[in-house]
Design a protein around this motif. Structure first.
Motif, PDB file in Angstrom:
ATOM      1  N   THR A  65      -5.671   4.098  -4.935  1.00  0.00           N
ATOM      2  CA  THR A  65      -4.952   3.145  -5.187  1.00  0.00           C
ATOM      3  C   THR A  65      -4.750   2.346  -3.447  1.00  0.00           C
ATOM      4  O   THR A  65      -4.092   1.111  -3.851  1.00  0.00           O
ATOM      5  CB  THR A  65      -3.592   4.858  -5.359  1.00  0.00           C
ATOM      6  N   ALA A  66      -5.121   3.158  -2.274  1.00  0.00           N
ATOM      7  CA  ALA A  66      -4.604   2.198  -1.410  1.00  0.00           C
ATOM      8  C   ALA A  66      -5.806   0.456  -1.435  1.00  0.00           C
ATOM      9  O   ALA A  66      -5.130  -0.511  -0.906  1.00  0.00           O
ATOM     10  CB  ALA A  66      -5.135   3.274   0.057  1.00  0.00           C
ATOM     11  N   THR A  67      -7.326   1.188  -1.633  1.00  0.00           N
ATOM     12  CA  THR A  67      -7.978  -0.199  -1.745  1.00  0.00           C
ATOM     13  C   THR A  67      -7.729  -1.454  -2.551  1.00  0.00           C
ATOM     14  O   THR A  67      -7.220  -2.406  -2.893  1.00  0.00           O
ATOM     15  CB  THR A  67      -9.468   0.249  -1.762  1.00  0.00           C
ATOM     16  N   ALA A  68      -6.914  -0.701  -4.391  1.00  0.00           N
ATOM     17  CA  ALA A  68      -6.432  -2.188  -4.871  1.00  0.00           C
ATOM     18  C   ALA A  68      -6.032  -2.248  -4.566  1.00  0.00           C
ATOM     19  O   ALA A  68      -4.995  -3.673  -4.819  1.00  0.00           O
ATOM     20  CB  ALA A  68      -6.204  -1.294  -6.697  1.00  0.00           C
ATOM     21  N   SER A  69      -4.509  -1.888  -4.059  1.00  0.00           N
ATOM     22  CA  SER A  69      -3.171  -2.015  -3.743  1.00  0.00           C
ATOM     23  C   SER A  69      -3.360  -3.483  -2.477  1.00  0.00           C
ATOM     24  O   SER A  69      -2.257  -4.469  -2.584  1.00  0.00           O
ATOM     25  CB  SER A  69      -2.246  -1.275  -3.211  1.00  0.00           C
ATOM     26  N   ALA A  70      -3.547  -3.153  -1.637  1.00  0.00           N
ATOM     27  CA  ALA A  70      -4.080  -4.033  -0.835  1.00  0.00           C
ATOM     28  C   ALA A  70      -4.604  -5.537  -1.297  1.00  0.00           C
ATOM     29  O   ALA A  70      -4.520  -6.619  -0.522  1.00  0.00           O
ATOM     30  CB  ALA A  70      -5.083  -3.526   0.614  1.00  0.00           C
ATOM     31  N   ILE A 114       0.855  -1.392   0.078  1.00  0.00           N
ATOM     32  CA  ILE A 114       0.088  -0.037   0.381  1.00  0.00           C
ATOM     33  C   ILE A 114       0.784   1.079   0.088  1.00  0.00           C
ATOM     34  O   ILE A 114       0.588   1.983  -0.699  1.00  0.00           O
ATOM     35  CB  ILE A 114      -1.013  -0.021   1.086  1.00  0.00           C
ATOM     36  N   VAL A 115       1.565   1.468   0.984  1.00  0.00           N
ATOM     37  CA  VAL A 115       3.102   2.296   0.949  1.00  0.00           C
ATOM     38  C   VAL A 115       3.629   2.320   0.293  1.00  0.00           C
ATOM     39  O   VAL A 115       3.900   4.178  -0.628  1.00  0.00           O
ATOM     40  CB  VAL A 115       3.824   2.060   2.365  1.00  0.00           C
TER      41      VAL A 115
END
Length: 308
Positions: free
Chosen positions: A156-161, A91-92
């Motif tokens: 972006t955060a939800t897609a990566s997670a 996520i980061v």
């Protein structure tokens, strides 16, 4: 017909105010943009997609990053995939690229600054908490761009997670944004970060080419073009244009493609081409019968086909 007009209106909405400052990495279009974007869009009210499924887990060694991109007179969210650059939490890593790097497609941009501090965690209740330093919000933008930028972070955060298997893609995921460890920050001077956020479907691009990526050089034919979109007829128009000296020269091929889910539903599309060797721009868009020649919701990618 009313839904059709709402769809066309969102994709070509006239803008009104002024962008006071631009990002350090915007596409060329925003540099001459002297008008503001509408704020929060609702998928149900706009005729745009009302559901945006989370990305599914994959073994592909790339991470998803969402960008802002111009289409007609509005700005929507588009996704690219980038190689994993570090051993950071996924996520980061995705958020660092979003805030510090440039997109592959020059039509895309971001107004985030690289933060001095950035962290992420996930609770047992499927809430992703992003803790970011206030220097990430240094750009001065209008309310429309501010809302889209916060949506960019959430996507972006939800897609990566989800792609990294950290969350269940079927779950209802929220994103809580802390700034310097505290809640209630007024992001970009326009968006109050006082509660968990979910994906705002009203900002998703109405037409979106996912393959090929911009700048692709391929020796393999046929050329596969795929993506997602939504139209009142369940069809999209595509055009392959030859390029010379970096500019469009002439139409090499054109046609239509059906959306998998049918009319007025967000779905996938796919078609294959066997053009001669050369440089091309492929465009996919919604056709407005009342305005011949106008490409509504257009997305374009530049590519080259070389000898094996």
């Amino acid at each position: 017909m009313k839904r059709y007009r709402r769809l066309l209106g969102i994709a070509s909405l006239a803008l009104a105010l002024t962008l006071t400052t631009v990002s350090c990495t915007p596409g060329p279009a925003i540099l001459s943009q002297h008008s503001a974007l509408p704020t929060t869009a609702s998928g149900q009210d706009s005729g745009l997609p009302t559901t945006t499924p989370l990305e599914t887990p994959t073994a592909n060694q790339k991470i998803p990053v969402y960008w802002l991109g111009h289409s007609n007179e509005s700005v929507f969210l588009y996704r690219e995939f980038s190689p994993v650059p570090t051993t950071d939490d996924p996520i980061v890593a995705s958020l660092r690229i979003m805030m510090a790097d440039k997109p592959q497609d020059p039509d895309f941009f971001s107004v985030w600054n690289e933060p001095s501090q950035l962290g992420a965690s996930i609770s047992a209740k499927n809430v992703i908490t992003i803790d970011i330093s206030s220097d990430a919000f240094a750009q001065k933008v209008d309310a429309g761009i501010a809302e889209r930028s916060i949506a960019q972070l959430v996507y972006t955060a939800t897609a990566s997670a989800s792609m990294s298997g950290l969350i269940d893609p079927s779950a209802n995921i929220g994103v809580s944004i802390l700034v310097d460890g505290h809640t209630g920050y007024n992001a970009f001077g326009h968006v109050l970060l006082d509660k968990p956020l979910t994906r705002n479907t009203g900002f998703v691009a109405p037409v979106w080419i996912t393959e090929p990526s911009n700048g692709t050089v391929t020796k393999a034919l046929p050329l596969n073009v795929s993506g997602s979109g939504m139209s009142p007829t369940g069809k999209l128009v595509w055009i392959l244009e030859a390029m010379e000296d970096g500019k469009v020269s002439h139409v090499a091929m054109s046609g239509t493609v059906e959306i998998s889910q049918g009319p007025n539903e967000l779905g996938s599309f796919n078609f294959v081409l066997v053009p001669p060797l050369g440089n091309y721009q492929v465009s996919v868009f919604i056709e407005d019968p009342s305005r011949p020649g106008v490409r509504v919701g257009v997305d374009t990618k530049v590519l080259s086909i070389s000898a094996p």
